[in-house]
Design an enzyme around this catalytic site. Structure first.
Site, PDB file in Angstrom:
ATOM      1  N   ASP A 123     100.749  61.580  44.519  1.00  0.00           N
ATOM      2  CA  ASP A 123     101.319  62.733  45.211  1.00  0.00           C
ATOM      3  C   ASP A 123     102.569  62.279  45.977  1.00  0.00           C
ATOM      4  O   ASP A 123     103.413  61.583  45.425  1.00  0.00           O
ATOM      5  CB  ASP A 123     100.250  63.361  46.129  1.00  0.00           C
ATOM      6  N   TRP A 124     102.726  62.643  47.260  1.00  0.00           N
ATOM      7  CA  TRP A 124     103.897  62.227  48.029  1.00  0.00           C
ATOM      8  C   TRP A 124     103.982  60.713  48.180  1.00  0.00           C
ATOM      9  O   TRP A 124     105.045  60.168  48.480  1.00  0.00           O
ATOM     10  CB  TRP A 124     103.909  62.901  49.398  1.00  0.00           C
ATOM     11  N   TRP A 164     101.052  76.622  45.014  1.00  0.00           N
ATOM     12  CA  TRP A 164     100.581  75.773  46.109  1.00  0.00           C
ATOM     13  C   TRP A 164     101.541  75.843  47.297  1.00  0.00           C
ATOM     14  O   TRP A 164     101.111  75.978  48.444  1.00  0.00           O
ATOM     15  CB  TRP A 164     100.420  74.344  45.635  1.00  0.00           C
ATOM     16  N   ASP A 250      94.232  67.715  36.761  1.00  0.00           N
ATOM     17  CA  ASP A 250      95.287  67.978  37.730  1.00  0.00           C
ATOM     18  C   ASP A 250      96.275  68.966  37.126  1.00  0.00           C
ATOM     19  O   ASP A 250      97.081  68.617  36.259  1.00  0.00           O
ATOM     20  CB  ASP A 250      96.000  66.676  38.102  1.00  0.00           C
ATOM     21  N   HIS A 280      93.462  66.319  41.069  1.00  0.00           N
ATOM     22  CA  HIS A 280      94.693  65.833  41.697  1.00  0.00           C
ATOM     23  C   HIS A 280      94.402  64.638  42.594  1.00  0.00           C
ATOM     24  O   HIS A 280      95.140  63.649  42.577  1.00  0.00           O
ATOM     25  CB  HIS A 280      95.342  66.957  42.492  1.00  0.00           C
TER      26      HIS A 280
END
Length: 301
Positions: A123-124, A164, A250, A280
């Protein structure tokens, strides 16, 4: 810069998270300093496995993987990004920018002076971590790319991400635990959901978590678009090994692994996988498997 610091009592007795806290101070770009927390387990002189979390989680996400790496003889390090976990949390959403997140982490990395790093980024953690690799490639031995991207705003992000992002801005109560739970296939216990909410005694602590979705570059002229293009250019010139390990369930990152495999020479010949039963937050669904695959990747050298 005004910031909040979550009381330590919020983190008492979390299941499977008894790691000793460690802290470094990083500059806040306005003359002050912010305290960044990180887990640091295993032999101090061993090669590090650096695990970077994303939105809206914290180092708790890696609690099942940290002991596996440490037991295998590696130094297992998992920071909390500024605004998350046990790290300080600026109160103004305008204080959070993509570039500041990169610089905060880059300053921390320079202080730690880590070398021969195996980066695990999700993710980030990838949006920031891949920028770190581009900035200081000599520090990194290899990279595990897990359910992440390095967007430049030149291509549509997809309806799943846009949905999202709308939700993250419109929902009245930003429940981090339930958001993480919604991104898993195995589903969390009430105690685990509470642990993901532990950093946020109330909404005033959530400026970073609320702002993160808005920092993803979705247009070519976004402030982060050109720096990410430049990072792609540097990554494409590296011979650092990259392996993609994505979750089959995901919806947001589906298919992004093929972009890395197409563009990065270091992905050639690696044991890429799309992991069944993983959403995810694949660290929750298949954390031990992800750790073992990372160890196998490291052993290929």
């Amino acid at each position: 810069m005004q910031f909040l610091r979550t009381p330590d009592a919020r983190f008492d007795a979390l299941a499977d998270y008894s790691f000793a806290p460690n802290y470094r101070m990083v500059p806040d770009t306005q003359g002050g300093q912010l305290r960044m927390h990180y887990v640091d387990e295993g032999p101090e002189l061993a090669d590090p496995v650096l695990m970077l979390h994303g939105e809206p989680s914290w180092s708790y996400l890696y609690r099942h993987m940290i002991p596996i790496f440490a037991k295998a003889g590696h130094r297992a390090i998992a920071p909390d990004l500024i605004g998350f976990g046990k790290s300080d949390k600026p109160m103004d959403r305008a204080d959070y920018t993509y570039q500041r997140h990169v610089m905060w982490m880059n300053d921390w990395l320079a202080q730690m002076d880590l070398q021969n790093i195996t980066l695990v980024c999700q993710d980030w953690g990838g949006l920031i971590g891949l920028r770190l690799v581009a900035l200081s490639p000599s520090r990194f031995a290899r990279v595990v790319v897990a359910n992440t991207a390095l967007p430049t705003g030149d291509h549509p992000m997809g309806e799943a991400f846009l949905a999202w992002r709308r939700y993250s801005q419109e929902v009245e109560t930003f429940d981090a635990g339930r958001i993480v739970n919604g991104g898993t296939t195995t589903k969390l216990t009430p105690a685990e959901i509470a642990a993901y909410n532990a950093p946020y005694p109330d909404a005033s602590y959530q400026a970073g978590a609320r702002q993160f979705p808005m920092l993803v570059p979705t247009a070519p002229d976004d402030p982060a678009a050109e720096p990410n293009r430049q990072a792609w250019g540097r990554l494409m010139d590296l011979d650092i090994p990259f392996v993609t390990l994505f979750g089959a369930d995901d919806k947001i990152m589906a298919g992004v692994e093929r972009v890395f495999q197409k563009l990065l020479p270091g992905t050639a010949g690696q044991d890429h996988a799309v992991l069944a039963g993983a959403g995810h937050f694949l660290q929750e669904d298949v954390g031990p498997d992800l750790a073992q695959r990372t160890l196998a990747f490291m052993a290929k050298d």
